[in-house]
Design an enzyme around this catalytic site. Structure first.
Site, mmCIF file in Angstrom:
data_model
loop_
_atom_site.group_PDB
_atom_site.id
_atom_site.type_symbol
_atom_site.label_atom_id
_atom_site.label_comp_id
_atom_site.label_asym_id
_atom_site.label_seq_id
_atom_site.Cartn_x
_atom_site.Cartn_y
_atom_site.Cartn_z
ATOM 1 C CB SER A 20 -14.507 -3.335 0.278
ATOM 2 O OG SER A 20 -13.246 -2.966 -0.225
ATOM 3 N N PRO A 21 -16.290 -3.244 3.583
ATOM 4 C CG PRO A 21 -16.269 -2.694 5.858
ATOM 5 C CD PRO A 21 -15.366 -2.845 4.667
ATOM 6 C CB SER A 53 -21.022 5.924 3.884
ATOM 7 O OG SER A 53 -20.748 6.658 2.701
ATOM 8 C CE1 TYR A 104 -3.275 -2.795 0.232
ATOM 9 C CE2 TYR A 104 -3.499 -2.410 2.580
ATOM 10 C CZ TYR A 104 -3.853 -3.102 1.452
ATOM 11 O OH TYR A 104 -4.785 -4.105 1.533
ATOM 12 C CG HIS A 141 -2.231 -8.627 -0.385
ATOM 13 N ND1 HIS A 141 -1.608 -7.417 -0.248
ATOM 14 C CD2 HIS A 141 -3.545 -8.326 -0.507
ATOM 15 C CE1 HIS A 141 -2.488 -6.436 -0.288
ATOM 16 N NE2 HIS A 141 -3.684 -6.966 -0.450
ATOM 17 N N GLY A 164 -17.322 2.556 0.356
ATOM 18 C CA GLY A 164 -17.899 3.804 0.847
ATOM 19 C C GLY A 164 -19.288 4.101 0.339
#
Length: 336
Positions: A211-212, A219, A57, A133, A216
């Protein structure tokens, strides 16, 4: 904050973790280092004890930016928290715009180099949870698991896990060195990994949901008029953020809004509570750069949904039309 034990491993973490990738990678230009250092300290103060990163990352200029950020910011709290990081991939052509393909490499000598690099950048003598990963088709799962067993014996790694592995791969790896957690994409828009749940229950393995909030979208903070930088923000290419997707997802948004009103919560909190209430060994790791979102996400742990309510939500989702959702970068094998 509530706390959960991942499977049968004994690794106890906050019920909501913090995915830190977006502070450095894939969500526009990296955030200000000082701001993120303060945010990470605020997270610890709130009760977050589980922080997720990876050696990959970063940016073109600093491919390991995120681990370095966490190493410096979390050093004062190291004895209070668990850090998860990952090995086994590099991003292809990181300087190019768009979603970058990943190239896998889990050769034992590469894993050894990776763990030493991560320990140095994280400024620690051990990694609490070390994930492969992505699986490498050129390396057998037993080989990877054997290296993990050695690293655990040496005390450099306390627990290990897998991300986006098949059931067969998981079983083979687990038979050599018990797997603590599987980290896969999971949200109301991405439910295909629910097929793994019976196997995880059987083997006593925790599930970490990345990525729950569907990157985004769940939201409810975005509209069809929002635009993202095509040079360095993956959301510009994700199907759920295309202009026509917002019309396709009206039913999903209505469901979230109705549940949020009923539970005196926000749509993001409902999205997280839905998975928290499914299994006691599921831990979502939403990411954020904002203090208000950090507070909002942690509040999901206080929301209770009954088994009947969960069943009703699942049935509604099963019957619902919605847009496609981003399912991950293209995975490539390394050259021989």
């Amino acid at each position: 904050m509530d706390y959960r034990t991942l499977g049968q491993s004994g690794l106890r973490v906050s019920a909501i973790g913090l995915g830190c990738m977006g502070m450095s990678h894939a969500y526009g230009a990296p955030a200000d280092r000082r701001d993120m250092t303060e945010l990470l300290a605020d997270a610890v103060d709130m009760g977050y004890t589980f922080f997720d990163t990876a050696e990959s990352y970063g940016t073109v200029d600093n491919p390991h930016d995120n681990e370095e950020l966490l190493g410096e910011a979390l050093k004062p709290f190291r004895d209070k928290i668990a850090i998860a990081t990952k090995f086994g991939i590099t991003f292809e052509n990181l300087a190019a715009p768009g979603v970058h393909a990943v190239v896998t490499d889990s050769r034992p000598e590469v894993i050894r180099r990776s763990v030493e690099g991560s320990l140095r950048r994280l400024q620690t003598d051990h990694i609490d949870l070390y994930y492969q990963h992505r699986t490498d088709p050129r390396v057998e799962p037993e080989t990877v698991a054997s290296v993990m067993a050695e690293l655990i014996k040496e005390g450099k790694v306390l627990h290990w896990g897998l991300s986006e592995a098949s059931v067969e791969y998981l079983r083979r790896a687990h038979s050599v060195c018990p797997v603590t957690a599987v980290q896969n994409r999971y949200s109301m828009m991405a439910r295909w990994n629910e097929a793994l749940f019976p196997v995880l229950q059987e083997l006593g393995i925790g599930f970490i949901a990345f990525s729950p909030l569907a990157n985004g979208l769940l939201s409810r903070c975005y509209t069809a008029t929002d635009h993202f930088d095509v040079a360095n923000d993956y959301r510009a290419y994700m199907p759920q953020f295309q202009e026509d997707s917002f019309g396709k997802n009206k039913a999903l948004f209505s469901l979230l809004d109705e549940l949020a009103e009923r539970k005196h919560a926000t749509p993001a909190q409902i999205s997280l509570a839905w998975m928290l209430c499914k299994k006691p060994w599921i831990v979502p790791i939403p990411g954020t750069r904002k203090l208000c979102r950090l507070k909002e996400n942690i509040g999901a742990a206080d929301i209770s949904l009954s088994a009947e309510e969960i069943k009703g939500i699942d049935e509604a989702l099963d019957a619902m039309h919605m847009s496609d959702v981003f399912s991950g970068s293209l995975v490539k094998s390394r050259a021989i």
